[in-house]
Write a protein that holds these residues in place. Structure first.
Motif, PDB file in Angstrom:
ATOM      1  N   ILE A   1       0.719  -1.184  -0.007  1.00 47.82           N
ATOM      2  CA  ILE A   1       0.040   0.040   0.018  1.00 47.82           C
ATOM      3  C   ILE A   1       0.773   1.146   0.086  1.00 47.82           C
ATOM      4  CG2 ILE A   1      -1.963  -0.990   0.965  1.00 47.82           C
ATOM      5  CD1 ILE A   1      -0.948   0.018   3.651  1.00 47.82           C
ATOM      6  N   THR A   2       0.317   2.170  -0.120  1.00 47.27           N
ATOM      7  CA  THR A   2       1.229   3.771  -0.063  1.00 47.27           C
ATOM      8  C   THR A   2       1.598   4.056   1.161  1.00 47.27           C
ATOM      9  OG1 THR A   2      -0.849   5.113   0.119  1.00 47.27           O
ATOM     10  CG2 THR A   2      -0.056   4.380  -2.320  1.00 47.27           C
ATOM     11  N   LEU A   3       2.407   4.750   1.192  1.00 51.99           N
ATOM     12  CA  LEU A   3       2.970   5.417   2.648  1.00 51.99           C
ATOM     13  C   LEU A   3       1.957   6.166   3.231  1.00 51.99           C
ATOM     14  CD1 LEU A   3       5.627   5.547   4.230  1.00 51.99           C
ATOM     15  CD2 LEU A   3       6.314   7.586   3.073  1.00 51.99           C
ATOM     16  N   SER A   4       1.192   7.016   2.466  1.00 51.34           N
ATOM     17  CA  SER A   4       0.136   7.695   3.033  1.00 51.34           C
ATOM     18  C   SER A   4      -0.981   6.981   3.727  1.00 51.34           C
ATOM     19  CB  SER A   4      -0.428   8.762   2.141  1.00 51.34           C
ATOM     20  OG  SER A   4      -1.103   8.173   1.011  1.00 51.34           O
ATOM     21  N   THR A   5      -1.086   5.720   3.050  1.00 52.40           N
ATOM     22  CA  THR A   5      -2.278   4.942   3.486  1.00 52.40           C
ATOM     23  C   THR A   5      -1.613   4.292   4.833  1.00 52.40           C
ATOM     24  OG1 THR A   5      -3.190   4.322   1.241  1.00 52.40           O
ATOM     25  CG2 THR A   5      -3.632   2.667   3.080  1.00 52.40           C
ATOM     26  N   VAL A   6      -0.400   3.971   4.743  1.00 54.64           N
ATOM     27  CA  VAL A   6       0.051   3.556   6.168  1.00 54.64           C
ATOM     28  C   VAL A   6      -0.124   4.174   7.099  1.00 54.64           C
ATOM     29  CG1 VAL A   6       2.336   2.665   7.300  1.00 54.64           C
ATOM     30  CG2 VAL A   6       1.720   1.961   5.095  1.00 54.64           C
ATOM     31  N   LYS A   7       0.427   5.898   7.199  1.00 60.83           N
ATOM     32  CA  LYS A   7       0.166   6.627   8.085  1.00 60.83           C
ATOM     33  C   LYS A   7      -1.278   6.818   8.601  1.00 60.83           C
ATOM     34  CE  LYS A   7       4.429   9.381   6.745  1.00 60.83           C
ATOM     35  NZ  LYS A   7       4.840  10.217   6.158  1.00 60.83           N
ATOM     36  N   TRP A   8      -2.232   6.941   7.529  1.00 60.52           N
ATOM     37  CA  TRP A   8      -3.585   7.039   7.911  1.00 60.52           C
ATOM     38  C   TRP A   8      -4.092   5.821   8.740  1.00 60.52           C
ATOM     39  CZ3 TRP A   8      -7.799   3.998   7.105  1.00 60.52           C
ATOM     40  CH2 TRP A   8      -9.182   4.792   7.391  1.00 60.52           C
ATOM     41  N   ARG A   9      -3.545   4.509   8.325  1.00 62.59           N
ATOM     42  CA  ARG A   9      -4.160   3.330   9.089  1.00 62.59           C
ATOM     43  C   ARG A   9      -3.700   3.297  10.522  1.00 62.59           C
ATOM     44  NH1 ARG A   9      -3.818  -1.833   4.943  1.00 62.59           N
ATOM     45  NH2 ARG A   9      -5.521  -0.754   3.329  1.00 62.59           N
ATOM     46  N   ILE A  10      -2.377   3.837  10.533  1.00 64.81           N
ATOM     47  CA  ILE A  10      -1.782   4.002  12.083  1.00 64.81           C
ATOM     48  C   ILE A  10      -2.471   4.986  12.878  1.00 64.81           C
ATOM     49  CG2 ILE A  10       0.372   4.006  13.540  1.00 64.81           C
ATOM     50  CD1 ILE A  10       1.656   2.704  10.974  1.00 64.81           C
ATOM     51  N   HIS A  11      -2.688   5.986  12.297  1.00 62.83           N
ATOM     52  CA  HIS A  11      -3.358   7.061  12.784  1.00 62.83           C
ATOM     53  C   HIS A  11      -4.881   6.760  13.322  1.00 62.83           C
ATOM     54  CE1 HIS A  11      -4.949  11.138  14.007  1.00 62.83           C
ATOM     55  NE2 HIS A  11      -6.024  11.052  13.064  1.00 62.83           N
ATOM     56  N   LYS A  12      -5.480   6.276  12.411  1.00 59.09           N
ATOM     57  CA  LYS A  12      -6.922   5.993  12.722  1.00 59.09           C
ATOM     58  C   LYS A  12      -6.844   4.728  13.548  1.00 59.09           C
ATOM     59  CE  LYS A  12     -10.856   6.762  11.443  1.00 59.09           C
ATOM     60  NZ  LYS A  12     -11.630   7.956  11.883  1.00 59.09           N
ATOM     61  N   ALA A  13      -6.085   3.781  13.700  1.00 58.68           N
ATOM     62  CA  ALA A  13      -5.937   2.631  14.764  1.00 58.68           C
ATOM     63  C   ALA A  13      -5.826   3.162  16.117  1.00 58.68           C
ATOM     64  CB  ALA A  13      -4.740   1.474  14.139  1.00 58.68           C
ATOM     65  N   ARG A  14      -4.587   4.046  16.135  1.00 53.78           N
ATOM     66  CA  ARG A  14      -4.191   4.816  17.628  1.00 53.78           C
ATOM     67  C   ARG A  14      -5.669   5.504  17.971  1.00 53.78           C
ATOM     68  NH1 ARG A  14       1.595   6.595  15.725  1.00 53.78           N
ATOM     69  NH2 ARG A  14       2.784   4.595  16.457  1.00 53.78           N
ATOM     70  N   GLU A  15      -6.153   6.325  16.975  1.00 58.75           N
ATOM     71  CA  GLU A  15      -7.317   7.037  17.577  1.00 58.75           C
ATOM     72  C   GLU A  15      -8.659   6.130  17.845  1.00 58.75           C
ATOM     73  OE1 GLU A  15      -9.003  10.790  15.175  1.00 58.75           O
ATOM     74  OE2 GLU A  15      -9.707   8.966  14.065  1.00 58.75           O
ATOM     75  N   SER A  16      -8.920   5.228  17.414  1.00 62.44           N
ATOM     76  CA  SER A  16      -9.845   4.224  17.465  1.00 62.44           C
ATOM     77  C   SER A  16      -9.501   3.640  19.052  1.00 62.44           C
ATOM     78  CB  SER A  16      -9.971   3.202  16.671  1.00 62.44           C
ATOM     79  OG  SER A  16     -10.967   2.174  16.951  1.00 62.44           O
ATOM     80  N   VAL A  17      -8.152   2.970  19.214  1.00 57.82           N
ATOM     81  CA  VAL A  17      -7.825   2.292  20.454  1.00 57.82           C
ATOM     82  C   VAL A  17      -8.153   3.340  21.415  1.00 57.82           C
ATOM     83  CG1 VAL A  17      -5.736   1.399  21.532  1.00 57.82           C
ATOM     84  CG2 VAL A  17      -6.289   0.564  19.316  1.00 57.82           C
TER      85      VAL A  17
END
Length: 167
Positions: A125-141
């Motif tokens: 996946i793209t680098l920006s998608t990685v950053k978004w997923r990690i951000h979203k995961a941390r936010e959700s947790v």
């Protein structure tokens, strides 16, 4: 150990994680002659692990599910979760609630320690998608921890990754 931990946190079943980890290393061994070194070895290794987990999760979804009466638990009065659980248990429970895409990216970063670019390569996946997923995961947790009564104390738990975001 990192591969097992990564797989276990994705499937939440110790025996299945052990089997999948063994399968991953068999695939790695068989695939070594074809490993060209175009990507880092860890990127290649965790790409194989990710694919093994996804294949298994898809296979589990396709299997007919039989209801075992012994697995049904009767409702019982319990104390609120925040009084029972240790903070780390609450953290892992919150991570387990994430969808597999968010959980995969978060675990590869915060548990395995891959760089954002290595995660992008591994997950294709793209680098920006990685950053978004990690951000979203941390936010959700964090939101889950707050709902479970861990309040702002959950913030310290989310700081598993002490390195600043990479560009």
């Amino acid at each position: 150990r990192l591969v097992f931990t990564y797989v276990y946190r994705l499937v939440d079943d110790r025996r299945l994680a052990e089997d999948l980890t063994q399968d991953v290393f068999v695939k790695v061994f068989k695939g070594l002659p074809g490993f060209t070194g175009d990507a880092a070895f860890t990127t290649w290794l965790f790409q194989i692990a990710k694919n093994a987990v996804i294949d298994e999760l898809r296979a589990i979804e396709r299997r007919p599910q039989a209801l075992n009466i012994d697995d049904v638990t009767l409702p019982m009065l319990v104390e609120p979760r925040f009084e029972q659980a240790e903070p780390i248990e609450a953290l892992w429970a919150a991570v387990a609630l994430l969808n597999v895409d968010l959980r995969t990216a978060l675990l590869l970063r915060d548990i395995v320690g891959l760089s954002y670019q290595e995660i992008a390569d591994s997950l294709e996946i793209t680098l920006s998608t990685v950053k978004w997923r990690i951000h979203k995961a941390r936010e959700s947790v964090q939101a889950t921890l707050e709902r479970e009564g861990f309040g702002h104390g959950g913030q310290a738990l989310l700081e598993l990754d002490s390195a600043p975001d990479e560009s």
